[in-house]
Write a protein that holds these residues in place. Structure first.
Motif, PDB file in Angstrom:
ATOM      1  N   LEU A   2       4.937   3.400  -9.140  1.00 13.79           N
ATOM      2  CA  LEU A   2       3.983   2.376  -8.701  1.00 13.79           C
ATOM      3  C   LEU A   2       4.450   0.981  -9.125  1.00 13.79           C
ATOM      4  O   LEU A   2       4.385   0.032  -8.332  1.00 13.79           O
ATOM      5  CB  LEU A   2       2.594   2.655  -9.279  1.00 13.79           C
ATOM      6  CG  LEU A   2       1.905   3.940  -8.801  1.00 13.79           C
ATOM      7  CD1 LEU A   2       0.601   4.158  -9.558  1.00 13.79           C
ATOM      8  CD2 LEU A   2       1.637   3.899  -7.295  1.00 13.79           C
ATOM      9  N   GLU A   3       4.944   0.871 -10.354  1.00 19.03           N
ATOM     10  CA  GLU A   3       5.349  -0.448 -10.856  1.00 19.03           C
ATOM     11  C   GLU A   3       6.645  -0.927 -10.205  1.00 19.03           C
ATOM     12  O   GLU A   3       6.757  -2.111  -9.831  1.00 19.03           O
ATOM     13  CB  GLU A   3       5.504  -0.389 -12.372  1.00 19.03           C
ATOM     14  CG  GLU A   3       4.176  -0.223 -13.097  1.00 19.03           C
ATOM     15  CD  GLU A   3       4.305  -0.312 -14.602  1.00 19.03           C
ATOM     16  OE1 GLU A   3       3.281  -0.545 -15.261  1.00 19.03           O
ATOM     17  OE2 GLU A   3       5.433  -0.138 -15.127  1.00 19.03           O
ATOM     18  N   GLU A   4       7.616  -0.035 -10.057  1.00 16.95           N
ATOM     19  CA  GLU A   4       8.906  -0.452  -9.481  1.00 16.95           C
ATOM     20  C   GLU A   4       8.747  -0.917  -8.037  1.00 16.95           C
ATOM     21  O   GLU A   4       9.499  -1.781  -7.572  1.00 16.95           O
ATOM     22  CB  GLU A   4       9.910   0.697  -9.558  1.00 16.95           C
ATOM     23  CG  GLU A   4      10.441   0.949 -10.963  1.00 16.95           C
ATOM     24  CD  GLU A   4      11.527   2.008 -10.986  1.00 16.95           C
ATOM     25  OE1 GLU A   4      11.681   2.720  -9.960  1.00 16.95           O
ATOM     26  OE2 GLU A   4      12.216   2.131 -12.022  1.00 16.95           O
ATOM     27  N   ASN A   5       7.779  -0.353  -7.318  1.00 14.71           N
ATOM     28  CA  ASN A   5       7.577  -0.731  -5.916  1.00 14.71           C
ATOM     29  C   ASN A   5       6.428  -1.721  -5.732  1.00 14.71           C
ATOM     30  O   ASN A   5       6.046  -2.028  -4.610  1.00 14.71           O
ATOM     31  CB  ASN A   5       7.325   0.525  -5.082  1.00 14.71           C
ATOM     32  CG  ASN A   5       8.556   1.409  -4.999  1.00 14.71           C
ATOM     33  OD1 ASN A   5       9.491   1.121  -4.265  1.00 14.71           O
ATOM     34  ND2 ASN A   5       8.567   2.485  -5.795  1.00 14.71           N
TER      35      ASN A   5
ATOM     36  N   VAL B 272       0.841  -1.203   0.000  1.00 18.53           N
ATOM     37  CA  VAL B 272       0.000   0.000   0.000  1.00 18.53           C
ATOM     38  C   VAL B 272       0.869   1.244   0.000  1.00 18.53           C
ATOM     39  O   VAL B 272       1.832   1.351   0.768  1.00 18.53           O
ATOM     40  CB  VAL B 272      -0.919   0.019   1.244  1.00 18.53           C
ATOM     41  CG1 VAL B 272      -1.806   1.262   1.231  1.00 18.53           C
ATOM     42  CG2 VAL B 272      -1.755  -1.253   1.319  1.00 18.53           C
ATOM     43  N   ALA B 273       0.503   2.193  -0.860  1.00 17.97           N
ATOM     44  CA  ALA B 273       1.148   3.502  -0.853  1.00 17.97           C
ATOM     45  C   ALA B 273       0.151   4.536  -0.353  1.00 17.97           C
ATOM     46  O   ALA B 273      -0.950   4.649  -0.898  1.00 17.97           O
ATOM     47  CB  ALA B 273       1.622   3.880  -2.251  1.00 17.97           C
ATOM     48  N   VAL B 274       0.519   5.264   0.686  1.00 24.35           N
ATOM     49  CA  VAL B 274      -0.355   6.296   1.249  1.00 24.35           C
ATOM     50  C   VAL B 274       0.121   7.650   0.729  1.00 24.35           C
ATOM     51  O   VAL B 274       1.179   8.139   1.130  1.00 24.35           O
ATOM     52  CB  VAL B 274      -0.345   6.264   2.791  1.00 24.35           C
ATOM     53  CG1 VAL B 274      -1.288   7.336   3.338  1.00 24.35           C
ATOM     54  CG2 VAL B 274      -0.750   4.885   3.301  1.00 24.35           C
ATOM     55  N   ALA B 275      -0.659   8.245  -0.161  1.00 25.53           N
ATOM     56  CA  ALA B 275      -0.329   9.562  -0.704  1.00 25.53           C
ATOM     57  C   ALA B 275      -0.750  10.624   0.305  1.00 25.53           C
ATOM     58  O   ALA B 275      -1.904  10.671   0.713  1.00 25.53           O
ATOM     59  CB  ALA B 275      -1.053   9.774  -2.033  1.00 25.53           C
ATOM     60  N   GLY B 276       0.203  11.446   0.731  1.00 28.71           N
ATOM     61  CA  GLY B 276      -0.095  12.415   1.784  1.00 28.71           C
ATOM     62  C   GLY B 276       0.029  11.810   3.162  1.00 28.71           C
ATOM     63  O   GLY B 276      -0.558  12.305   4.132  1.00 28.71           O
ATOM     64  N   GLY B 277       0.804  10.753   3.267  1.00 27.63           N
ATOM     65  CA  GLY B 277       0.917  10.017   4.518  1.00 27.63           C
ATOM     66  C   GLY B 277       1.682  10.728   5.620  1.00 27.63           C
ATOM     67  O   GLY B 277       1.731  10.228   6.754  1.00 27.63           O
ATOM     68  N   THR B 278       2.274  11.895   5.334  1.00 26.16           N
ATOM     69  CA  THR B 278       2.968  12.637   6.394  1.00 26.16           C
ATOM     70  C   THR B 278       2.056  13.681   7.030  1.00 26.16           C
ATOM     71  O   THR B 278       2.451  14.349   7.975  1.00 26.16           O
ATOM     72  CB  THR B 278       4.222  13.346   5.847  1.00 26.16           C
ATOM     73  OG1 THR B 278       3.838  14.274   4.820  1.00 26.16           O
ATOM     74  CG2 THR B 278       5.208  12.338   5.266  1.00 26.16           C
TER      75      THR B 278
END
Length: 316
Positions: free
Chosen positions: A65-68, A6-12
């Motif tokens: 997105l693809e590399e991770n 999962v990638a959280v955009a704005g996670g900070t």
């Protein structure tokens, strides 16, 4: 299939940190944070790697997105970024060979076209939802009403650093209720929203387009009475009529003055008058029949009564 990376955009940000913590604590996901730049110190706090992200470069977003191997994007980007950030991100998720799920940055009220006529923020959110509709992604918009953190923080731990709430100054026992104060709204604490986010991402079921979370449904007048009862203090209560709110004006409360250093008076009045209209027009209502509460009964969302007792009860 449940989410795994999962990638959280704005996670900070405020809500972002809360959700990242819940995802990491669950031990069920590999969690990345999409940020403007690398920040090793924040990575230590978040316990998640920050991926430097250029939201203006769609092709680089696809590569990231693809590399991770990110299968799910959960967005909590700041509202003042406008819709382009999320539209670019959703477009990249659609083009990515590995990404299949997306949660847009709604986290509040349902985005209704009639509200967009007088609320630019809602208009921006609708543009994001329209962009998602044109993709093959599995996506859901989370509706949780208004965050309860604003009238129980910081007494109950929260990442929010501003104890500001439209119409109610809990600390100083003063209220200037927008409209009648008799319209129902749903209030949910961010920590509880985050717990449902964990359950949602871990679910094998296909997502519905709307995911509703309910802490408690209550009116502003009832909220003030509950605060008075638990605090043992009588509030000074007045009301701002709709006509005043439509002019972008509200009654100034003591806590507002403390905020002017980082939130200019005119901007705060404009934002809170808009929120006041949303309360009076029932925008913060949530569909009580189809909720994540019912889907995930093992996850408990604290009621307003519980939160007020915990935050403002005897000895607090």
């Amino acid at each position: 299939m449940a989410s795994s990376i999962v990638a959280v955009a704005g996670g900070t940000g405020n809500l972002g940190r809360t959700i990242v913590k819940a995802l990491v604590d669950s031990g069920r996901f590999q969690v990345f944070v999409l940020g403007r730049k690398a920040d090793p110190e924040k990575e230590k706090i978040l316990r998640a790697r920050i991926l430097p992200t250029d939201y203006t470069d769609p092709s680089s977003l696809v590569t990231l997105l693809e590399e991770n191997k990110i299968d799910t994007v959960l967005s909590v980007v700041m509202n003042d970024d406008g819709p382009e950030t999320e539209i670019n991100l959703s477009d990249a998720a659609e083009k990515s060979r590995v990404t299949r799920r997306f949660v847009p940055a709604i986290w509040g009220c349902k985005c209704q076209p009639e509200v967009a006529k007088w609320s630019p923020f809602i208009g921006d959110r609708i543009k994001v939802l329209e962009a998602l509709e044109s993709t093959s992604l599995e996506w859901t918009a989370v509706h949780n009403g208004y965050f309860a953190d604003y009238f129980v923080g910081p007494r109950i731990p929260t990442e929010f650093d501003r104890n500001l709430f439209p119409g109610i100054d809990t600390q100083n026992n003063v209220a200037a209720i927008p409209g009648s104060g008799d319209v129902h709204a749903v209030f949910t604490h961010t920590a509880d929203v985050a717990k449902f986010a964990v359950a949602l991402l871990g679910s094998e079921d296909k997502w519905e387009k709307e995911s509703n979370i309910v802490g408690q449904r209550i009116t502003l007048n009832e909220l003030v009475k509950k605060l008075e009862h638990v605090k043992g203090e009588k509030f000074s209560v007045s009301y701002d009529p709709v006509e005043k709110l439509e002019q972008g004006k509200i009654t100034e409360l003591p806590c507002h003055k403390e905020a002017y250093g980082y939130f200019p008076k005119e901007a705060l009045q404009g934002m809170f008058s808009s929120f006041g209209l949303m309360f009076e027009r029932g925008v913060f209502e949530v569909d009580m029949e189809r909720t994540l509460n019912k889907k995930f009964p093992e996850v408990h969302a604290r009621s307003v009564d519980e939160l007020i007792a915990e935050g403002w009860g005897a000895g607090k």
